[in-house]
Design a protein around this motif. Structure first.
Motif, PDB file in Angstrom:
ATOM      1  N   ARG A 187     -49.943  42.198 -11.258  1.00  0.00           N
ATOM      2  CA  ARG A 187     -51.313  41.502 -10.376  1.00  0.00           C
ATOM      3  C   ARG A 187     -51.681  40.778 -10.137  1.00  0.00           C
ATOM      4  N   TYR A 188     -51.139  39.364 -10.410  1.00  0.00           N
ATOM      5  CA  TYR A 188     -51.783  38.008  -9.986  1.00  0.00           C
ATOM      6  C   TYR A 188     -51.039  37.871  -8.880  1.00  0.00           C
ATOM      7  N   ALA A 226     -41.636  47.803 -15.530  1.00  0.00           N
ATOM      8  CA  ALA A 226     -42.384  47.869 -16.350  1.00  0.00           C
ATOM      9  C   ALA A 226     -41.718  49.583 -16.732  1.00  0.00           C
ATOM     10  N   ILE A 227     -42.047  50.754 -15.806  1.00  0.00           N
ATOM     11  CA  ILE A 227     -41.501  52.145 -16.071  1.00  0.00           C
ATOM     12  C   ILE A 227     -39.681  52.141 -16.377  1.00  0.00           C
ATOM     13  N   ILE A 267     -46.892  42.983 -15.267  1.00  0.00           N
ATOM     14  CA  ILE A 267     -47.325  43.652 -14.934  1.00  0.00           C
ATOM     15  C   ILE A 267     -48.511  42.711 -14.689  1.00  0.00           C
ATOM     16  N   ALA A 268     -48.234  41.594 -15.489  1.00  0.00           N
ATOM     17  CA  ALA A 268     -49.435  40.398 -15.055  1.00  0.00           C
ATOM     18  C   ALA A 268     -49.305  39.723 -13.657  1.00  0.00           C
ATOM     19  N   PHE A 269     -47.801  39.481 -13.921  1.00  0.00           N
ATOM     20  CA  PHE A 269     -47.580  39.020 -12.308  1.00  0.00           C
ATOM     21  C   PHE A 269     -47.012  40.156 -12.090  1.00  0.00           C
ATOM     22  N   VAL A 275     -49.970  41.566  -4.082  1.00  0.00           N
ATOM     23  CA  VAL A 275     -50.655  43.031  -4.003  1.00  0.00           C
ATOM     24  C   VAL A 275     -49.404  43.772  -4.234  1.00  0.00           C
ATOM     25  N   LEU A 294     -46.784  46.649  -5.926  1.00  0.00           N
ATOM     26  CA  LEU A 294     -46.197  46.969  -7.378  1.00  0.00           C
ATOM     27  C   LEU A 294     -45.359  46.847  -8.238  1.00  0.00           C
ATOM     28  N   ASP A 295     -43.975  45.310  -7.710  1.00  0.00           N
ATOM     29  CA  ASP A 295     -42.830  46.024  -8.094  1.00  0.00           C
ATOM     30  C   ASP A 295     -42.711  45.903  -9.856  1.00  0.00           C
ATOM     31  N   GLN A 321     -44.882  46.582 -11.517  1.00  0.00           N
ATOM     32  CA  GLN A 321     -45.235  48.028 -12.346  1.00  0.00           C
ATOM     33  C   GLN A 321     -43.927  48.840 -12.710  1.00  0.00           C
ATOM     34  N   ALA A 322     -43.234  48.290 -11.174  1.00  0.00           N
ATOM     35  CA  ALA A 322     -41.729  49.282 -11.214  1.00  0.00           C
ATOM     36  C   ALA A 322     -40.749  48.946 -12.262  1.00  0.00           C
TER      37      ALA A 322
END
Lengths: 165, 114
Positions: free
Chosen positions: B64-65, B76-77, B60-62, B68, B70-71, B73-74
């Protein structure tokens, strides 16, 4: 030092300290309950990273699901009547050396490589619609496989855990 | 040393990508320590959960930083989904071991056959 930094250090402190308790506590119940605070701290870090959906998912699944499962496991496998809830550790000194080397080298690597990367400006307010669209388009196949994996895990877990007659 | 400190202290006070990565490195190391040293199977599972959480913080940190999208976060799900099914299966196995051997000490269940 802005509010973001203060909040980050609060959540990082909660996470790291309770993870220390999870790993070093000799009482299983204390370890399980401090794992709760670790999960909450990690969820706070997710909020700081603009991952609101994942923060809520973290609390729902980890705290509401996995932690309850682990507590059930503790209750069902510990001899609570004999207060046999303490647990032993092995090979602490070599493990401490190994883990200190791993943590130090990883932190040094992260510091030297990414110390100046700051956050890009973003206009994303909520991630839930975008994530939902991604799960239905780009990640459709992994999503379906994950659902099958969950089904198999459910059936397998009930099959393994039932008493053989 | 002086120049390092004069660079390091202001860096500590403004949170950037590396701060999140270092928190996850600490969490990962603690999880590894728990996996290696604990004798109770359930505490080993807790160590595995710590390691998975550390990996998720990195994703999630990568995400965000690094731009832009959301790969991360996907990813992480899916990590969370697999962690849930892993915990269910592993606890079923631990319960079975407890019924058979009356212990969850992983040093005592090293035989393959009764």
């Amino acid at each position: 030092m802005e509010l973001f930094d203060v909040v980050f250090y609060v959540f990082a402190f909660i996470t790291v300290v309770s993870a220390f308790i999870v790993v070093f506590s000799r009482n299983i119940i204390y370890a399980a309950f401090s794992l709760l605070f670790t999960f909450f701290g990690v969820a706070g870090l997710y909020v700081l990273l603009n991952a609101d959906f994942l923060a809520v998912t973290q609390i729902l699944i980890y705290v509401g699901g996995i932690l309850v499962l682990l507590l059930f496991g503790v209750m069902l496998t510990s001899n609570v009547i004999n207060v046999d809830i303490k647990t032993g550790t092995i090979q602490t000194v070599p493990a401490l050396v190994l883990v200190a080397i791993v943590a130090g080298s990883l932190s040094g690597l992260f510091y030297s490589t990414w110390k100046d990367v700051s956050a890009p400006e973003t206009s994303v307010v909520t991630t839930t619609p975008a994530l939902g669209k991604m799960l239905m388009t780009t990640y459709l196949l992994p999503f379906e496989i994950a659902s099958v994996v969950l089904l198999v895990a459910l059936i397998g877990a009930t099959f393994i855990a039932r008493r053989s007659t | 040393m002086e120049s390092f400190l004069s660079e390091f202290v202001p860096w500590l006070l403004s949170v950037k990508l590396a701060h999140f990565l270092i928190v996850s490195a600490i969490l990962f190391s603690l999880g590894i320590y728990g996996i290696v040293t604990r004798r109770n199977a359930i505490l080993v599972l807790m160590g595995i959960e710590l390691v998975l959480n550390a990996a998720n913080i990195n994703f999630i940190a990568f995400s965000r930083y690094g731009g832009v999208n959301l790969d991360g976060q996907a990813a992480a799900i899916f990590v969370i989904i697999l962690a849930a099914s892993e915990a269910a299966i592993a606890l079923a196995i631990v319960l079975n071991i407890y019924h058979r051997f009356q212990t969850v000490n992983i040093d005592d269940v090293s035989n393959l056959k009764e």
